[in-house]
Structure formats: C-alpha cells, structure tokens
Design a protein around this motif. Structure first.
Motif, mmCIF file in Angstrom:
data_model
loop_
_atom_site.group_PDB
_atom_site.id
_atom_site.type_symbol
_atom_site.label_atom_id
_atom_site.label_comp_id
_atom_site.label_asym_id
_atom_site.label_seq_id
_atom_site.Cartn_x
_atom_site.Cartn_y
_atom_site.Cartn_z
ATOM 1 N N GLU A 183 -35.914 8.361 -2.567
ATOM 2 C CA GLU A 183 -37.025 7.640 -2.362
ATOM 3 C C GLU A 183 -37.472 7.529 -1.264
ATOM 4 O OE1 GLU A 183 -37.715 4.160 -5.077
ATOM 5 O OE2 GLU A 183 -35.384 5.243 -6.734
ATOM 6 N N GLY A 184 -39.270 7.876 -1.015
ATOM 7 C CA GLY A 184 -39.717 7.653 0.100
ATOM 8 C C GLY A 184 -39.774 9.083 1.436
ATOM 9 N N GLN A 185 -40.862 8.917 1.400
ATOM 10 C CA GLN A 185 -40.948 10.217 2.970
ATOM 11 C C GLN A 185 -39.787 9.927 4.173
ATOM 12 O OE1 GLN A 185 -44.355 10.955 4.078
ATOM 13 N NE2 GLN A 185 -45.566 10.093 2.069
ATOM 14 N N TYR A 186 -39.425 8.442 5.132
ATOM 15 C CA TYR A 186 -39.043 7.917 6.027
ATOM 16 C C TYR A 186 -39.356 6.599 6.416
ATOM 17 C CZ TYR A 186 -42.399 8.794 8.928
ATOM 18 O OH TYR A 186 -43.790 8.614 9.054
ATOM 19 N N TRP A 187 -37.894 5.772 6.756
ATOM 20 C CA TRP A 187 -38.071 4.532 7.185
ATOM 21 C C TRP A 187 -38.223 4.820 8.812
ATOM 22 C CZ3 TRP A 187 -34.701 1.653 10.195
ATOM 23 C CH2 TRP A 187 -34.124 2.668 10.641
ATOM 24 N N GLN A 188 -38.469 3.785 8.988
ATOM 25 C CA GLN A 188 -38.658 3.641 10.303
ATOM 26 C C GLN A 188 -38.467 1.649 10.248
ATOM 27 O OE1 GLN A 188 -43.313 5.313 11.188
ATOM 28 N NE2 GLN A 188 -43.225 3.299 11.417
ATOM 29 N N LEU A 189 -38.798 1.006 12.134
ATOM 30 C CA LEU A 189 -38.542 0.100 12.055
ATOM 31 C C LEU A 189 -40.492 -0.296 12.228
ATOM 32 C CD1 LEU A 189 -36.020 -1.174 14.202
ATOM 33 C CD2 LEU A 189 -36.519 -2.136 12.202
ATOM 34 N N MET A 190 -41.079 -1.311 12.394
ATOM 35 C CA MET A 190 -42.616 -1.343 12.563
ATOM 36 C C MET A 190 -42.502 -3.209 12.935
ATOM 37 S SD MET A 190 -46.291 -0.835 10.437
ATOM 38 C CE MET A 190 -45.683 0.417 9.768
ATOM 39 N N THR A 191 -42.704 -3.484 14.070
ATOM 40 C CA THR A 191 -43.230 -4.647 14.217
ATOM 41 C C THR A 191 -44.067 -5.685 13.542
ATOM 42 O OG1 THR A 191 -46.177 -4.338 15.029
ATOM 43 C CG2 THR A 191 -43.672 -4.012 16.809
ATOM 44 N N ILE A 192 -43.523 -7.100 12.847
ATOM 45 C CA ILE A 192 -44.730 -7.504 12.032
ATOM 46 C C ILE A 192 -45.658 -7.592 12.315
ATOM 47 C CG2 ILE A 192 -44.752 -9.364 10.843
ATOM 48 C CD1 ILE A 192 -41.713 -10.558 11.167
ATOM 49 N N ALA A 193 -46.547 -7.800 13.707
ATOM 50 C CA ALA A 193 -47.818 -7.419 13.446
ATOM 51 C C ALA A 193 -48.548 -5.987 13.319
ATOM 52 C CB ALA A 193 -48.153 -7.727 15.469
ATOM 53 N N ASP A 194 -48.136 -5.587 14.077
ATOM 54 C CA ASP A 194 -48.399 -3.678 13.351
ATOM 55 C C ASP A 194 -48.034 -3.711 11.696
ATOM 56 O OD1 ASP A 194 -49.193 -3.056 15.828
ATOM 57 O OD2 ASP A 194 -46.943 -1.611 16.533
ATOM 58 N N TYR A 195 -47.424 -4.248 11.149
ATOM 59 C CA TYR A 195 -47.444 -4.598 9.902
ATOM 60 C C TYR A 195 -48.457 -4.246 8.698
ATOM 61 C CZ TYR A 195 -46.065 -4.058 4.540
ATOM 62 O OH TYR A 195 -45.810 -3.817 3.456
ATOM 63 N N LEU A 196 -49.141 -5.982 9.923
ATOM 64 C CA LEU A 196 -49.904 -6.673 8.851
ATOM 65 C C LEU A 196 -51.802 -5.936 9.079
ATOM 66 C CD1 LEU A 196 -48.222 -9.975 9.576
ATOM 67 C CD2 LEU A 196 -48.608 -9.609 7.781
ATOM 68 N N ALA A 197 -51.305 -5.526 10.200
ATOM 69 C CA ALA A 197 -52.643 -4.839 11.015
ATOM 70 C C ALA A 197 -52.686 -3.062 10.607
ATOM 71 C CB ALA A 197 -52.800 -4.967 11.924
ATOM 72 N N HIS A 198 -51.271 -2.856 9.127
ATOM 73 C CA HIS A 198 -51.957 -1.620 8.866
ATOM 74 C C HIS A 198 -52.699 -1.132 8.023
ATOM 75 C CE1 HIS A 198 -50.452 2.949 8.468
ATOM 76 N NE2 HIS A 198 -49.530 2.518 9.845
ATOM 77 N N PRO A 199 -53.541 -0.089 7.410
ATOM 78 C CA PRO A 199 -54.047 -0.116 6.698
ATOM 79 C C PRO A 199 -53.889 0.444 5.938
ATOM 80 C CG PRO A 199 -55.030 1.376 8.882
ATOM 81 C CD PRO A 199 -53.975 0.211 9.159
ATOM 82 N N ALA A 200 -52.547 1.029 6.164
ATOM 83 C CA ALA A 200 -51.139 1.518 4.435
ATOM 84 C C ALA A 200 -50.246 1.070 4.658
ATOM 85 C CB ALA A 200 -50.888 2.693 5.720
ATOM 86 N N ALA A 201 -50.567 0.158 4.500
ATOM 87 C CA ALA A 201 -49.410 -1.612 4.385
ATOM 88 C C ALA A 201 -49.937 -1.576 3.051
ATOM 89 C CB ALA A 201 -49.462 -2.859 5.363
ATOM 90 N N ILE A 202 -48.888 -2.145 1.930
ATOM 91 C CA ILE A 202 -49.469 -2.670 0.788
ATOM 92 C C ILE A 202 -50.151 -3.938 0.550
ATOM 93 C CG2 ILE A 202 -48.216 -3.225 -1.527
ATOM 94 C CD1 ILE A 202 -46.376 -0.664 -0.936
ATOM 95 N N ALA A 203 -51.286 -4.619 0.675
ATOM 96 C CA ALA A 203 -51.578 -5.682 0.601
ATOM 97 C C ALA A 203 -50.651 -7.004 0.441
ATOM 98 C CB ALA A 203 -53.033 -5.287 -0.466
ATOM 99 N N PRO A 204 -50.615 -6.605 -1.839
ATOM 100 C CA PRO A 204 -49.893 -7.734 -1.691
ATOM 101 C C PRO A 204 -48.472 -7.843 -0.683
ATOM 102 C CG PRO A 204 -50.431 -5.761 -3.947
ATOM 103 C CD PRO A 204 -50.592 -5.449 -2.267
#
Length: 150
Positions: free
Chosen positions: A117-138
């Motif tokens: 399931e999914g295209q690929y995984w990676q590590l993402m900083t918490i700050a980058d996730y919170l700012a990412h426009p394609a991070a799931i809002a909920p």
C-alpha cells in the motif's frame, strides 16, 4: 492527553466503537510517513500518511494499530511502546478513530520492509510534515495536539 499510567493505555477496549487507527512513529525528531497511492478511489490520494488503517473484527484500538504497522512496515512493536492515545473523529468524518504515538529505534527503522500500500516511505521532520501541503490535515491536527502536551 498523555497517559501517565501505562496500564490505562494497554487496557483492552473491545467494546469501543471505532473505525480505525493511525500511528505517528517518531525517530530522532522525524516521522515515518508514506505517500499514499494516487488513486481517485481512495481517501487522501497522493498525500503523506502515517501507518494505520481500518479495524478488523472486534480488535482493540491498540491491536488494530499494531497489526496495521506490522502489515504495512513489517515492524512488530509491543503494546507497551505506545506512549500516547487520543480518540477523535476519523479522517473521513464518518466515525471515531484513535491516534497513537510511539518511538522507533534505528534497528527497527533499518528493518522496515514496506508493504504494497502506498508509493514509498521516508523519514520527514515533524516541522516539514506540519508544513507540507500534501500532509493529511486531520493527522497534522492530531500530531499538533500531541506536541502541545509535551
């Protein structure tokens, strides 16, 4: 709410109605995330997600999230590693779900075997996730609530 009493977190709650669970898996200030498939038929296509998924049978929230983690990333965490649990409206707003947090070790990170399931995984900083426009809002909201308690 951060649970000071680990016993309360590991208590089996099969009677609770919920649709599924998500897990913020943290390694050294970074999140284990994956890019969802880009299919119009699924919720949140092509967005960054956390491990987790739908409840099967009468499993508890803890059993659900740990099963999903194992199925998606081939990681078998013991229930005692779940350090945070929050109940809320699920991502698609058609029921309740649970949000968990756990920390992962380098050994566990190195052993990840990403599922189908999914295209690929990676590590993402918490700050980058919170700012990412394609991070799931909920998920951003639930993660922010956890961070506010620490």
């Amino acid at each position: 709410m951060v649970l000071a009493n680990q016993q309360a977190l590991t208590k089996q709650t099969d009677f609770e109605a919920f649709t599924g669970c998500k897990l913020a898996l943290i390694f050294e200030g970074k999140l284990v995330v994956y890019l969802r498939d880009d299919k119009a038929s699924i919720p949140f296509p092509n967005q960054w997600d956390f491990p987790g998924g739908g409840r099967e049978g009468k499993e508890s929230a803890q059993e659900c999230v740990l099963r999903e983690l194992h199925e998606e990333f081939d990681i078998a965490l013991p229930i005692e590693r779940l350090i945070y649990k929050q109940r809320g409206i699920n991502q698609t707003e058609n029921g309740h779900s649970y949000f968990f947090v756990a920390y992962i070790t380098q050994t566990e990170l190195d052993a990840i075997n990403f599922g189908s399931e999914g295209q690929y995984w990676q590590l993402m900083t918490i700050a980058d996730y919170l700012a990412h426009p394609a991070a799931i809002a909920p998920l951003k909201q639930r993660l922010q609530q956890f961070l506010a308690t620490n």
